[in-house]
Design a protein around this motif. Structure first.
Motif, short mmCIF file in Angstrom:
data_model
loop_
_atom_site.label_atom_id
_atom_site.label_comp_id
_atom_site.label_asym_id
_atom_site.label_seq_id
_atom_site.Cartn_x
_atom_site.Cartn_y
_atom_site.Cartn_z
N ARG A 76 -6.04 8.29 1.08
CA ARG A 76 -4.63 8.51 1.41
C ARG A 76 -4.39 8.22 2.90
O ARG A 76 -3.38 7.60 3.26
CB ARG A 76 -4.23 9.95 1.08
N GLN A 79 -4.05 4.64 3.38
CA GLN A 79 -2.75 4.14 2.90
C GLN A 79 -1.67 4.35 3.95
O GLN A 79 -0.86 3.46 4.21
CB GLN A 79 -2.38 4.84 1.59
N MET A 341 -1.48 -4.04 1.45
CA MET A 341 -2.56 -3.08 1.30
C MET A 341 -3.74 -3.67 0.53
O MET A 341 -4.90 -3.37 0.83
CB MET A 341 -2.05 -1.83 0.57
N TYR A 393 -6.58 4.44 -4.03
CA TYR A 393 -6.08 3.59 -2.97
C TYR A 393 -5.08 2.56 -3.51
O TYR A 393 -4.05 2.28 -2.89
CB TYR A 393 -7.23 2.86 -2.26
N PHE A 402 4.72 6.53 1.96
CA PHE A 402 4.48 5.31 2.73
C PHE A 402 5.80 4.87 3.38
O PHE A 402 5.83 4.42 4.53
CB PHE A 402 3.95 4.18 1.86
#
Length: 854
Positions: A76, A79, A341, A393, A402
């Motif tokens: 996390r 991220q 990502m 992820y 996010f």
């Protein structure tokens, strides 16, 4: 441990700032290098937890403590960091925002530690140089970073904001929700892109109330996030009538026996709903222990800290959290972020060590240089494809968070854009002052590329909007986070919570809403009585008393019905009381009516007999005119009893008492006249001597005079305080007695008293005439009739006073009929007997008492 480390750090800070006699400004601790960094014209700081825990150590305070050893890699944190890097890359590639200005970054790993969070925050502001400058130069200088993005949790944010606040260095958190952080006197430079827990806690309480759960348990983080959030929830829950059976706290680093105590409390509790105000890291620990005990019968209500965490959902192999419901930040989409990502490569990173660890955990492999050949299970190449990987992820369920990081970076960029007065180019000569940057951030307003508005209120908080999420397991075992409603704090209170018409899944995959109450709802017709020594949600249901109702569920009081109404059998409605009075339809009324009619007919029959034989001696004796007047008055007496039957009205109430009083006086006056006449006739010493004194005229005047006195009494009664219809609510609790109130009791008893006086006079005169000749027995019959009359009315008084409602009316009617029949029978029936059956005795000689010779 964590609190001790924070205390020591504060002491070191004070010492470092107070040592003015040092030759140089020297950093007390060792240098901290960022885990991720990139140079730029303007540097932004970032603090995220790439690890969620650390190894415990026993500091002896004899040697300098070793650096914190972080453990438990957290995808996390990566991220969040990637979201920040994505936003910075977009801004650097943009020609509209900060043209010609490049943003760099320094991102540190806080390891979930409050002390380390403060340390890296100071590193971001001060830099890593061991010596800051010579004594002749000031140690103060501009901050290395213009703003800091992070931290994730509330407690570290409070610690960091306390340190950075005096320097006005802006700090924008994406996930710290504690309401305490809205206090600008304590945290002047703190802002956030996630709503305050003040709204979330209230929303959770309203959500619990919506489903009727009034008896719940609560588990919270033992930190500022959990304690403050639960405090607001508890306060709101109490206002809504919700009780907490238990409220326990723990922290993820607590010993196992502390968590076991919580499990034991849950097992022994009677509530079936658990409100968990926890972060995802603490929920991970609790979830592991819950799985060992298979506690699947509880309905979970979650905060935004864990309710949409796919990692927790994946860990829930025993389906303990199936059907959980809670609040989440509204869904968001950032175009290009997912691809960014998934495009990460360890060898392309500026810090191969951290990304090497990340890559090995991501693909469960080992790079050859990071492990001995004996331990290599699968060798990492660095070219593995993330596109096909399914783990926490690659899971984008936290896209709203996010987005918060993304908005935080853009907030700083827009503030810098305004300060540097950028158009096609930016004025890089403008000095950047932390206070100026903070003021611009507070007043910022812009829209993201997705059209979302970004702004802050006076407390540095965004608008509070939440989605209501329900955990719905699918056939493949995957849990889907389904949006089933919305909560918008900006709307009116009654419109803030809105649930959509979607089928919800509850604990144990049930379609029925769970029940969690200390006591079952009290149905209408009952009221709640609190159980001594227990919370207000624990109560007994007591049936309402007679005459009281409760027409709602869980009523705390019973409401007394209006006087004209009475409670029904279920005590949930007031029904109009039955109005009762002596009516012709009921048996007693019908019998009294029949008796009255019979008496009237009998009297009329006697009058006809007397009229037909009016020339006979027995009729002519003792003034036939008085006899007919007496018969007429008896008919009126029988008929006046009918006015007492039926529903009372204003006229009937006055008529019944007046008619009764006048007709009975008329009747008694006639009897009194006959008695006086008999007495004077047979006490005369010379024929016609007394008859001249009490002739027909005197007899008429006597009757008229006595009657007029009663008429005057009645007129005075009616004009001063007449009888009136009255609803008696006291005699019978469930019925209304319609009766005639006397108005003036003095008037009523004056009427009765006057009748009584005349009756007594009549009785005395008749008694004096008892020794008249046997054959003329009218005086004796009058005596008997007066005895009956007086006996009836003397017994009437106590019977009337003690009889309730319509029975008092029946007693009065009975007295009227009994006394009337007494007069009729005693005075006229013997004469009728002689007229009809013994005509030979109907002679003048027999009337005079002279016997025929043998």
């Amino acid at each position: 441990n964590e609190p001790e480390g924070w205390a020591i750090l504060q002491v070191l800070l004070v010492v470092s700032f107070s040592q003015a006699d040092e030759q140089v400004c020297r950093q007390m601790g060792g240098p901290e290098n960022p885990q991720l960094s990139q140079d730029g014209t303007i540097i932004l700081g970032g603090i995220f937890s790439f690890h969620s825990s650390w190894k415990d150590r026993m500091d002896t305070y004899l040697h300098k403590p070793l650096p914190l050893q972080c453990t438990s890699l957290s995808f996390r944190g990566f991220q969040f960091a990637q979201a920040m890097l994505f936003a910075i890359e977009e801004i650097n590639n943009s020609t509209d925002l900060l043209p010609g200005v490049s943003l760099g970054y320094k991102i540190y790993d806080a390891c979930g530690s409050m002390a380390r969070s403060v340390k890296v925050a100071l590193t971001l502001t001060n830099g890593n140089e061991i010596v800051a400058g010579q004594s002749e130069r000031p140690c103060t200088r501009p901050s290395q970073v213009q703003a800091i993005i992070g931290e994730t949790s509330s407690s570290p944010c409070m610690a960091i904001a306390t340190v950075l606040g005096p320097f006005y260095i802006s700090m924008i958190s994406h996930f710290a929700t504690c309401a305490c952080l809205s206090d600008k006197t304590k945290y002047p430079s703190f802002l956030r892109t996630i709503p305050s827990d003040y709204y979330q806690s209230r929303a959770l309480a309203h959500l619990v109330k919506y489903f009727g759960w009034t008896w719940v348990g609560a588990i919270r983080n033992n930190d500022d996030y959990g304690n403050n959030g639960m405090a607001t929830f508890t306060e709101t829950a109490q206002q809504l009538g919700i009780c907490l059976e238990y409220s326990v706290s723990f922290f993820r680093t607590d010993p196992s026996d502390k968590i076991q105590e919580i499990i034991d409390i849950v097992k022994t509790s009677t509530s079936k709903v658990i409100v968990a105000f926890m972060s995802h890291m603490d929920m991970d620990v609790l979830m592991y222990v819950l799985s060992q005990h298979n506690l699947t019968e509880y309905q979970w209500v979650g905060s935004e800290g864990w309710i949409v965490d796919s990692q927790i959902a994946a860990m829930d192999i025993h389906h303990i959290l199936d059907g959980a419901i809670g609040l989440s930040i509204p869904k968001a989409h950032i175009s290009g972020l997912r691809e960014f990502m998934l495009d990460v490569k360890p060898l392309n990173s500026s810090n191969n060590g951290l990304f090497t660890e990340f890559w090995e955990a991501l693909f469960n492999c080992k790079f050859r240089q990071s492990a001995s050949s004996a331990n290599i299970q699968r060798e990492c190449t660095g070219d593995e494809d993330l596109t096909g990987v399914q783990n926490s992820y690659t899971d984008m369920s936290l896209m709203p968070i996010f987005n918060n990081v993304y908005k935080g970076v853009y907030t700083v960029a827009h503030a810098l854009h305004n300060i540097l007065k950028c158009n096609k180019t930016c004025n890089k000569a403008v000095p950047l002052d932390p206070f100026t940057i903070l003021q611009h951030i507070k007043n910022i307003y812009f829209k993201t590329k997705e059209g979302e508005e970004v702004y802050f209120d006076e407390n540095g908080d965004p608008a509070a909007k939440y989605e209501i999420i329900n955990w719905q397991p699918r056939e493949n075992g995957v849990v889907e986070f389904v949006t089933v409603g919305l909560y918008d704090a900006s709307l009116a209170p009654e419109k803030q919570l809105h649930l959509q018409n979607k089928s919800l899944i509850w604990a144990r995959n049930s379609k029925l809403v769970p029940v969690s109450v200390c006591s079952e709802k009290c149905p209408p017709g009952t009221r709640k009585v609190l159980q001594k020594g227990r919370p207000v949600c624990c109560y007994d249901c007591i049936r309402c008393a007679e005459g009281e109702i409760s027409n709602i569920t869980d009523s705390v009081t019973c409401v007394r019905c209006l006087p004209e109404y009475w409670s029904n059998e279920r005590r949930d409605a007031c029904i109009k009381k039955e109005a009762v009075y002596l009516s012709y339809e009921e048996i007693m009324g019908a019998l009294l009516t029949a008796a009255s009619v019979f008496g009237t007919g009998t009297t009329a029959g006697v009058a006809l007999i007397f009229f037909k034989h009016r020339k006979t001696p027995i009729v002519r004796a003792n003034n036939s005119e008085l006899s007919f007047l007496l018969l007429f008055s008896l008919i009126l007496c029988f008929l006046c009893s009918l006015t007492f039957i039926g529903q009372p009205s204003e006229w009937s109430c006055m008529l019944r008492h007046v008619a009764f009083g006048i007709t009975f006086v008329l009747c008694i006056s006639c009897v009194l006249g006959k008695t006086i006449l008999v007495l004077m006739a047979f006490r005369a010493t010379r024929p016609d001597s007394n008859m001249k004194l009490f002739g027909h005229t005197q007899q008429r005047l006597c009757v008229l005079g006595f009657t007029l006195i009663q008429v005057v009494i009645c007129i005075i009664w009616l004009t001063s305080s007449p009888p009136f219809p009255f609803k008696n609510f006291k005699e019978l609790k469930d019925k209304i007695i319609l009766e005639c109130a006397l108005g003036s009791a003095v008037g009523y008893w004056a009427v009765l008293g006057y009748i009584g006086i005349l009756a007594i006079l009549c009785f005395i005169f008749a008694f004096l005439a008892r020794k008249l000749p046997d054959n003329f027995n009218e005086a004796k019959f009058i005596t008997f009739s007066m005895l009956i009359f007086c006996a009836v009315w003397i017994t009437f008084i106590p019977a009337y006073v003690s009889s309730p409602g319509k029975f008092s009316v029946a007693v009065e009617i009975f007295a009227i009929l009994a006394s009337s029949f007494g007069l009729l029978i005693c005075i006229f029936i013997p004469k009728c007997y002689i007229i009809l059956l013994k005509p030979e005795k109907n002679t003048k000689k027999n009337m005079m008492g002279k016997k025929a010779p043998h």
